[in-house]
Design an enzyme around this catalytic site. Sequence first.
Site, PDB file in Angstrom:
ATOM      1  N   GLU A 182      39.691  58.028  37.146  1.00 53.53           N
ATOM      2  CA  GLU A 182      38.855  58.814  36.236  1.00 53.53           C
ATOM      3  C   GLU A 182      38.351  57.974  35.060  1.00 53.53           C
ATOM      4  OE1 GLU A 182      41.758  59.620  37.501  1.00 53.53           O
ATOM      5  OE2 GLU A 182      41.990  61.776  37.825  1.00 53.53           O
ATOM      6  N   ASN A 209      47.592  40.195  37.879  1.00 55.46           N
ATOM      7  CA  ASN A 209      46.143  40.165  38.085  1.00 55.46           C
ATOM      8  C   ASN A 209      45.436  41.012  37.022  1.00 55.46           C
ATOM      9  OD1 ASN A 209      43.792  39.437  39.338  1.00 55.46           O
ATOM     10  ND2 ASN A 209      43.849  41.147  40.769  1.00 55.46           N
ATOM     11  N   CYS A 260      38.966  47.681  38.920  1.00 61.78           N
ATOM     12  CA  CYS A 260      40.244  47.860  39.601  1.00 61.78           C
ATOM     13  C   CYS A 260      40.212  47.108  40.918  1.00 61.78           C
ATOM     14  CB  CYS A 260      40.474  49.334  39.904  1.00 61.78           C
ATOM     15  SG  CYS A 260      40.485  50.349  38.439  1.00 61.78           S
ATOM     16  N   HIS A 277      37.497  25.650  49.137  1.00 59.41           N
ATOM     17  CA  HIS A 277      36.745  26.021  47.949  1.00 59.41           C
ATOM     18  C   HIS A 277      37.683  26.663  46.935  1.00 59.41           C
ATOM     19  CE1 HIS A 277      33.997  27.909  45.220  1.00 59.41           C
ATOM     20  NE2 HIS A 277      34.512  29.082  45.508  1.00 59.41           N
ATOM     21  N   HIS A 334      27.744  33.210  37.887  1.00 59.60           N
ATOM     22  CA  HIS A 334      28.071  34.403  37.088  1.00 59.60           C
ATOM     23  C   HIS A 334      26.910  34.817  36.203  1.00 59.60           C
ATOM     24  CE1 HIS A 334      32.151  34.121  38.455  1.00 59.60           C
ATOM     25  NE2 HIS A 334      32.202  32.865  38.085  1.00 59.60           N
ATOM     26  N   CYS A 388      30.158  29.060  43.277  1.00 61.16           N
ATOM     27  CA  CYS A 388      30.907  30.036  44.080  1.00 61.16           C
ATOM     28  C   CYS A 388      29.903  30.797  44.951  1.00 61.16           C
ATOM     29  CB  CYS A 388      31.691  30.986  43.160  1.00 61.16           C
ATOM     30  SG  CYS A 388      32.883  32.028  44.027  1.00 61.16           S
TER      31      CYS A 388
HETATM   32  N1  GLN Z   1      33.328  32.326  50.523  1.00 58.18           N
HETATM   33  C1  GLN Z   1      33.480  33.220  49.437  1.00 58.18           C
HETATM   34  C2  GLN Z   1      32.112  33.658  48.940  1.00 58.18           C
HETATM   35  O1  GLN Z   1      31.210  32.898  48.972  1.00 58.18           O
HETATM   36  C3  GLN Z   1      34.241  32.599  48.304  1.00 58.18           C
HETATM   37  C4  GLN Z   1      34.493  33.569  47.177  1.00 58.18           C
HETATM   38  C5  GLN Z   1      35.433  33.055  46.111  1.00 58.18           C
HETATM   39  O2  GLN Z   1      35.734  31.893  46.043  1.00 58.18           O
HETATM   40  N2  GLN Z   1      35.911  33.896  45.246  1.00 58.18           N
HETATM   41  O3  GLN Z   1      31.923  34.761  48.495  1.00 58.18           O
HETATM   42 ZN    ZN Z   2      34.656  30.810  44.443  1.00 58.23          ZN
END
Ligand code: GLN
Ligand code: ZN
Length: 762
Positions: free
Chosen positions: A17, A125, A524, A649, A702, A734
Amino acid sequence: MTIVHNLGFPRIGAQRELKFALESYWKGESTRDALLSVGAELRQRHWQQQAGLDLAPVGDFSFYDQVLDMSFTLGNLPERVRGFHGDALDNYFRVARGRSAQTADHHACCGGVAAGEMTKWFDTNYHYIVPEFTAATTFQLDASRLLEQLAEAQAQGLKAKPVIVGPVTYLALGKAKDGSNKLELLDNLLAAYTQLLDALAARGVEWVQVDEPILVTELDADWQYAFNYAYHQLKVCRVKLLVATYFGQLQENTYLAANLPVAGLHVDAVNGRDDVRPLLNLLPPHKVLSLGVINGRNIWKTDLTDVLDWLEPLARQLGERLWIAPSCSLLHVPVDLNSERKLDADIRSWLAYAVQKLDELQVLAQALRGGRASVSDALAENQTALAARRASPRVHNPAVRQAVAQADADLGRRVSPYAERAARQAALLQLPAYPTTTIGSFPQTAEIRHARSAYKAGTLDAAAYKGAMQAEIARSVREQEALGLDVLVHGEAERNDMVEYFGEQLDGYAFSQFGWVQSYGSRCVKPPILFGDISRPRAMTVEWTTYAQSLTGKPMKGMLTGPVTILNWSFVRDDQPRSESCKQLALAIRQEVLDLEQAGVRVIQIDEAALREGLPLRRAQWQAYLDWAVESFRIAANGVQDCTQIHTHMCYSEFNDIMAAIAAMDADVITIETSRSDMELLDAFDHFNYPNQIGPGVYDIHSPNIPTREHIVQLMKKAAERIPAQRLWVNPDCGLKTRQWGEVLPALANMVAAARELRQVA
Ligand code: GLN
Ligand code: ZN
């Protein structure tokens, strides 16, 4: 009589909620009053659910984060948000979330405000907003939030125990923006705490819980001194203080913690059971000892009989001085198992969420007060459930156990050393210098999400769903070819989440509907539940990957999540070490890797985004973790032929402490997040003489900003000062799943153009 209490309750609500109320308020779709009343309703409901406790936590509710709340209580706001008039709640969210200059804002004067930095709360987390300090920081108490909530709780007839972040932990977790010594602020800080505690005493409060989890970490002499100093100063206050520690063991801080001049101490008796006996010898005879005997970090039922066997002698010894509680705040577990409608009945019978954990606590308390016979039914039921779990064939798979037992170091060893492999891979893949690639995902568009939810709801059949996903894959392959990328990806359209996608296909995993845990603010996560021995009944990614490969002549990178990341982002079983579950996952991923190779996939990426965050709180325990984590990755990855190129990665930027482990993984290529650090973090790789290939991220995914070609060239030149150019790749930080195609295409076009420019110079 043993006192039963709780350190904190999840605030997000059984149906999330609070999340929905916050997000609708932020979007301007609901009023401030509506948000405030959802908050009040949740507090009231949660106190009702805790009505059986002798002391209920107050002040554990938060609209965003309890550390940020403390900053507001102490009047420690970053300079950049001071002086805003207007609404205090909006100012609070301004620090929590930042506000960009572009968005419409009724305070026309404010322009952009950067959000407070967010970081992980110990080894959980959950993320908190880092307090900011400078040498000039002052504190000014604003106790209104806490006093209002206290009044609500008292009106509800509860015996309230306010919960605050303790002064030493507050200071230790904050950041001195000007590099000044934070400890110099301690006196001023304590003055504000003293006022706060006095204000609570004036409202009839007897006990205050002061959270000092920093006591379970290694403390140097200055910080140990700060503890003694702080609590001697606070001694004058008229409330009783319960210093609460959790998430681990006190170890060498046991003496310090036992002898702080306070009325009580809470310790984590799940992780730190072994600390308790020595602690008893050190604890002054007037002090209350609160034992956290129910695990506040997992979702399993407690073995109540086992706890009682251990607890009863202590109860006899401590008498009135014994309190019991969960090990830590229940913030880190989902709210109520009764919300679950679809969970398999067997598995459900093994679980306890926050509400059920408090029930367990009451059974323990009753057994201590009235003898086990007074709760014999509850104890028997608990034993039956645990015995069923222990004996369940769904938990135990002898073939998996045997495979793990036979897994030796050879499994994790590549055929040849890196240099030989690199030559074979180069001959096969024929990539240019500065090869370009992406990290895996492409935008998760509205169409993808609709197709998935229709498929889950049963309104889209399997064939149509597959068709929709293939169309997305085809689109991303087309775009990548047009962009001129060198190593392509299929784009992960079919994946809701990089862990859940694999968990859903592995035996030994279950999924809840309401197992939500707050990660930060309104965010969440719903970690999948790893309950049994892990096996892979069939290939998980081969079909999608080979379909994507069939559309292009360029190498298509297979995309997997690594065993350590799957483990660290799941609720894991408590009946075997984490390392054992991790090895099982590793063997399952290894089979997938070998199937991909068999299907002709020449490049395979195994993401370990969560490897670093699994590091234990104490440095002394790091190596043991890294040993099994690296071994698990190696088992998963290294069964392939020399000519198959393994990528890994990791999207973070602190490698200094773990370079040896990164190198030991022996991936042919590692891609990392670097764009925001201006390539400085490559120093760690440089100093270590990291031998394999690296793709330092050049595009901050980001941010909606489009990186320019010039900027990327400049970043890569900096990279080439540290790592030989022939070992460098060009890629984003990423995956791109949270971005729009409209942002991704120009950014990647600039990235490819930058790589071409670099090749000309090279
Ligand atoms: N392979 C994933 C992606 O490209 C890696 C995501 C991550 O590192 N958090 O979304
Ligand atoms: Zn990543």
